[in-house]
Design a protein around this motif. Structure first.
Motif, PDB file in Angstrom:
ATOM      1  N   ALA A 538       2.039  -7.458 -10.837  1.00  0.00           N
ATOM      2  CA  ALA A 538       2.439  -6.620 -10.149  1.00  0.00           C
ATOM      3  C   ALA A 538       1.151  -5.571  -9.239  1.00  0.00           C
ATOM      4  CB  ALA A 538       3.285  -5.356 -10.841  1.00  0.00           C
ATOM      5  N   LEU A 539       0.183  -5.597 -10.295  1.00  0.00           N
ATOM      6  CA  LEU A 539      -1.694  -4.783  -9.629  1.00  0.00           C
ATOM      7  C   LEU A 539      -2.156  -4.754  -8.701  1.00  0.00           C
ATOM      8  CD1 LEU A 539      -3.268  -4.875 -13.174  1.00  0.00           C
ATOM      9  CD2 LEU A 539      -2.133  -2.937 -12.728  1.00  0.00           C
ATOM     10  N   PRO A 540      -2.254  -4.016  -8.194  1.00  0.00           N
ATOM     11  CA  PRO A 540      -2.994  -3.977  -6.778  1.00  0.00           C
ATOM     12  C   PRO A 540      -4.337  -4.433  -7.086  1.00  0.00           C
ATOM     13  CG  PRO A 540      -2.687  -1.696  -7.419  1.00  0.00           C
ATOM     14  CD  PRO A 540      -2.512  -2.455  -8.732  1.00  0.00           C
ATOM     15  N   ILE A 541      -5.002  -5.131  -5.668  1.00  0.00           N
ATOM     16  CA  ILE A 541      -5.881  -6.064  -5.564  1.00  0.00           C
ATOM     17  C   ILE A 541      -7.376  -5.150  -5.994  1.00  0.00           C
ATOM     18  CG2 ILE A 541      -7.162  -6.957  -4.607  1.00  0.00           C
ATOM     19  CD1 ILE A 541      -4.972  -8.693  -4.847  1.00  0.00           C
ATOM     20  N   SER A 542      -7.096  -3.900  -5.691  1.00  0.00           N
ATOM     21  CA  SER A 542      -8.215  -3.122  -5.638  1.00  0.00           C
ATOM     22  C   SER A 542      -8.468  -2.904  -6.495  1.00  0.00           C
ATOM     23  CB  SER A 542      -7.905  -1.373  -5.129  1.00  0.00           C
ATOM     24  OG  SER A 542      -6.650  -0.935  -6.041  1.00  0.00           O
ATOM     25  N   VAL A 543      -7.476  -2.860  -8.069  1.00  0.00           N
ATOM     26  CA  VAL A 543      -7.839  -2.337  -9.720  1.00  0.00           C
ATOM     27  C   VAL A 543      -9.278  -3.883 -10.120  1.00  0.00           C
ATOM     28  CG1 VAL A 543      -6.048  -0.517  -9.924  1.00  0.00           C
ATOM     29  CG2 VAL A 543      -5.393  -3.736 -10.796  1.00  0.00           C
ATOM     30  N   TRP A 544      -9.097  -5.268  -9.356  1.00  0.00           N
ATOM     31  CA  TRP A 544      -9.505  -6.071 -10.067  1.00  0.00           C
ATOM     32  C   TRP A 544     -10.619  -6.276  -9.374  1.00  0.00           C
ATOM     33  CZ3 TRP A 544      -7.582  -9.148 -13.827  1.00  0.00           C
ATOM     34  CH2 TRP A 544      -5.889  -9.275 -13.374  1.00  0.00           C
ATOM     35  N   ARG A 545     -11.255  -5.264  -8.254  1.00  0.00           N
ATOM     36  CA  ARG A 545     -12.241  -5.460  -7.719  1.00  0.00           C
ATOM     37  C   ARG A 545     -13.331  -4.846  -8.765  1.00  0.00           C
ATOM     38  NH1 ARG A 545     -10.621  -9.445  -5.461  1.00  0.00           N
ATOM     39  NH2 ARG A 545      -9.362  -9.286  -3.522  1.00  0.00           N
TER      40      ARG A 545
END
Length: 549
Positions: A538-545
């Motif tokens: 459910a986390l936004p993709i941005s936090v994995w960048r």
């Protein structure tokens, strides 16, 4: 080759927010529409304080993004999928040889210490994270970022297989005297295949369109499994004279097999070099130096949600660890012929391909980990069934009905395993930054592999420690029972037979270890794996960048 460099003076890897990072247009974005405040709070609870602030500042921008709709697969994506399947196939062939069929052929001629030396050949595939930043950062611009590595690696792999085919008789006639050469050659073969894998993983993130990224894991499943099974199960079956005569198929030699695949490697490499053009990736701050990529790896590992994902990976396979490590050995021990086992796997293979394709379709959308989560339940159930099959295995020869039952059990349990593999790979593809795609995916896949590797030693050791074996020897009309833990192993059983004894197992540790694994697996699944997996997806993709400054 030349390393690309960051546009800033002193690059430093830091976690990024939506406001500060450039996201490639091919990178899938997690739709945010329809999430309420409670769900956003659940997502942000996985992040550290600074990451929560950064993600919160970026949520408003991402909430305006429209929910992506599933579209029909275009011709370009279909061609890309075929290419990826072929590239993964090429790396699967040497892996099947080095990790499967060659040790099987050598086991009757080498001691355990010599086999342990040869086992070093598998290490490069597990340690490829160490040099993946070099593959991501150094390349020829004129050739292409990924082709700069894929082309030479495949040429070397083809040359090594051709060398082995021309010297296989000398190497295998007296393997004890050639164990060093065998180990070096096959370790090199796996090393170059692992390097090709890094480049192919990175290329998959830009070769496929945004809507079809989940199919990258399907291509990996199809290609890698096809190559591995062709070199392991299929080759061993056709290399067996008993199998060839029983089914009326030609006998396949190792030399002929290696020559065929070396020609395939050369042909695909030639086509890539002259007929396949690699699209140029945008040059920006993420085209970084080798040192910066290693810093980025460390930054990725420090992200709290990545750490949670790593912990999930390390415990996810405990529930069926005993089934995967010991069950097939127990079936052979009970009298199930290896040729019949190979036939079961051959029948199962098309269903694995179908499972990979369906799992990729199920992994598209807002919940890529859903099929991975659901597949836990049938895998645990069939691990229990497998344990019961071993316990009630009939005396040979087995009936046709029981053989069909074994095939059905293998097909369904293998289908669930494939769904899990593709599901988690699709999630890795979704969250990996394509600008350092080879490194990012290699990092995540490394921990996935470790989750299936580290329990094996404890499982095998536990079976020995918990087994109660007796070597019963008849001497002068008297039965003399000699306690012997070695009676559990093939070596111990052979020793007992040499002294005229019979091994009697009063307690088989396999059942205790299998039961313990399943109980622990169910507890971890319900209390840790499922809750954390749902929050992670459910986390936004941005936090994995991550980005370079």
């Amino acid at each position: 080759m030349r390393p690309t460099s960051s546009t800033s003076g002193k690059p430093m890897a830091v976690s990024s927010s939506l406001n500060s990072i450039h996201i490639s247009p091919r990178t899938p974005k997690t739709p945010r529409m329809g999430l309420d405040d409670a769900e956003e709070g659940v997502e942000l609870s996985l992040l550290g304080e600074e990451e929560r602030q950064q993600a919160s500042r970026g949520l408003d921008d991402s909430e305006d993004a429209p929910t992506s709709l599933k579209k029909a697969i275009g011709a370009k994506d279909k061609r890309a999928m075929v290419l990826l399947c072929i590239l993964y196939l090429i790396q699967g062939v040497p892996l099947g040889l080095a990790l499967g069929s060659v040790p099987f052929l050598l086991r009757e001629h080498l001691s355990y210490s010599q086999l342990a030396t040869f086992a070093l050949a598998s290490y490069p595939y597990s340690l490829k994270l160490l040099w993946s930043p070099i593959v991501d950062s150094v390349y020829f611009t004129s050739v292409g970022r990924r082709k700069s590595w894929i082309i030479p690696m495949q040429f070397i792999v083809g040359s090594l297989m051709l060398y082995i085919s021309n010297n296989v008789q000398k190497l295998l006639d007296n393997p004890g005297d050639n164990i060093v050469e065998l180990s070096v050659v096959f370790t090199s073969l796996v090393f170059f295949s692992a390097t090709q894998d890094i480049a192919v993983d990175g290329w998959a993130l830009t070769l496929l369109s945004q809507d079809c990224l989940s199919y990258a894991s399907t291509c990996q499943t199809i290609g890698l499994n096809t190559g591995f099974f062709a070199s392991f199960t299929v080759f061993l079956a056709f290399n067996s004279e008993a199998f060839a005569s029983k089914w009326g198929v030609p006998h396949l030699t190792l030399a002929g097999y290696l020559k065929f695949w070396s020609m395939v490697c050369y042909s695909v490499t030639f086509w890539l070099l002259f007929f396949k053009r690699e699209d140029k990736e945008p040059v920006n701050e993420a085209d970084m130096s080798i040192k910066a990529v290693y810093k980025t790896i460390w930054t990725i590992c420090k992200l709290r949600h990545v750490q949670i994902l790593v912990m999930v990976h390390l415990v996810a396979k405990i529930g069926f660890a005993a089934n995967e490590a010991v069950t097939s050995l127990k079936l052979v021990e009970k009298g199930f012929k290896r040729e019949d086992l190979a036939l079961v796997v051959l029948i199962d293979f098309p269903f694995q391909i179908m499972g990979g394709w369906l799992a990729a379709k199920w992994s598209r959308g807002d919940a890529p980990l859903r099929p991975w989560i659901y597949a836990f339940f049938p895998r645990l159930l069939f691990a229990l069934v497998a344990t019961l099959i071993v316990y009630w295995f009939p005396s040979p020869p087995i009936s046709t009905g029981f053989f069909v039952f074994l095939i059905l059990h293998t097909v369904i349990s293998s289908f669930a395993s494939t769904v899990q593999f593709v599901g988690i790979s699709a999630f890795h593809t979704r969250v990996s930054d394509p600008l350092i795609g080879g490194t990012y995916m290699t990092l995540l896949n490394t921990f996935t592999n470790m989750g299936g590797t580290w329990p094996k030693w404890f499982v095998l050791k536990g079976v020995d420690l918990l087994s109660d074996a007796t070597c019963k020897v008849a001497d002068a009309g008297l039965d003399i029972a000699v306690e012997a833990t070695e009676c559990v192993s093939d070596h111990g059983k052979a020793t007992c037979k040499d002294v005229g004894g019979v091994c009697i197992t009063r307690r088989d540790g396999y059942y205790l270890v299998s039961g313990l694994c399943m109980v622990v697996g169910v507890i971890l699944l319900l209390t840790f794996i499922i809750p954390k997996a749902r929050k992670l997806q459910a986390l936004p993709i941005s936090v994995w960048r991550v980005k370079m400054e």
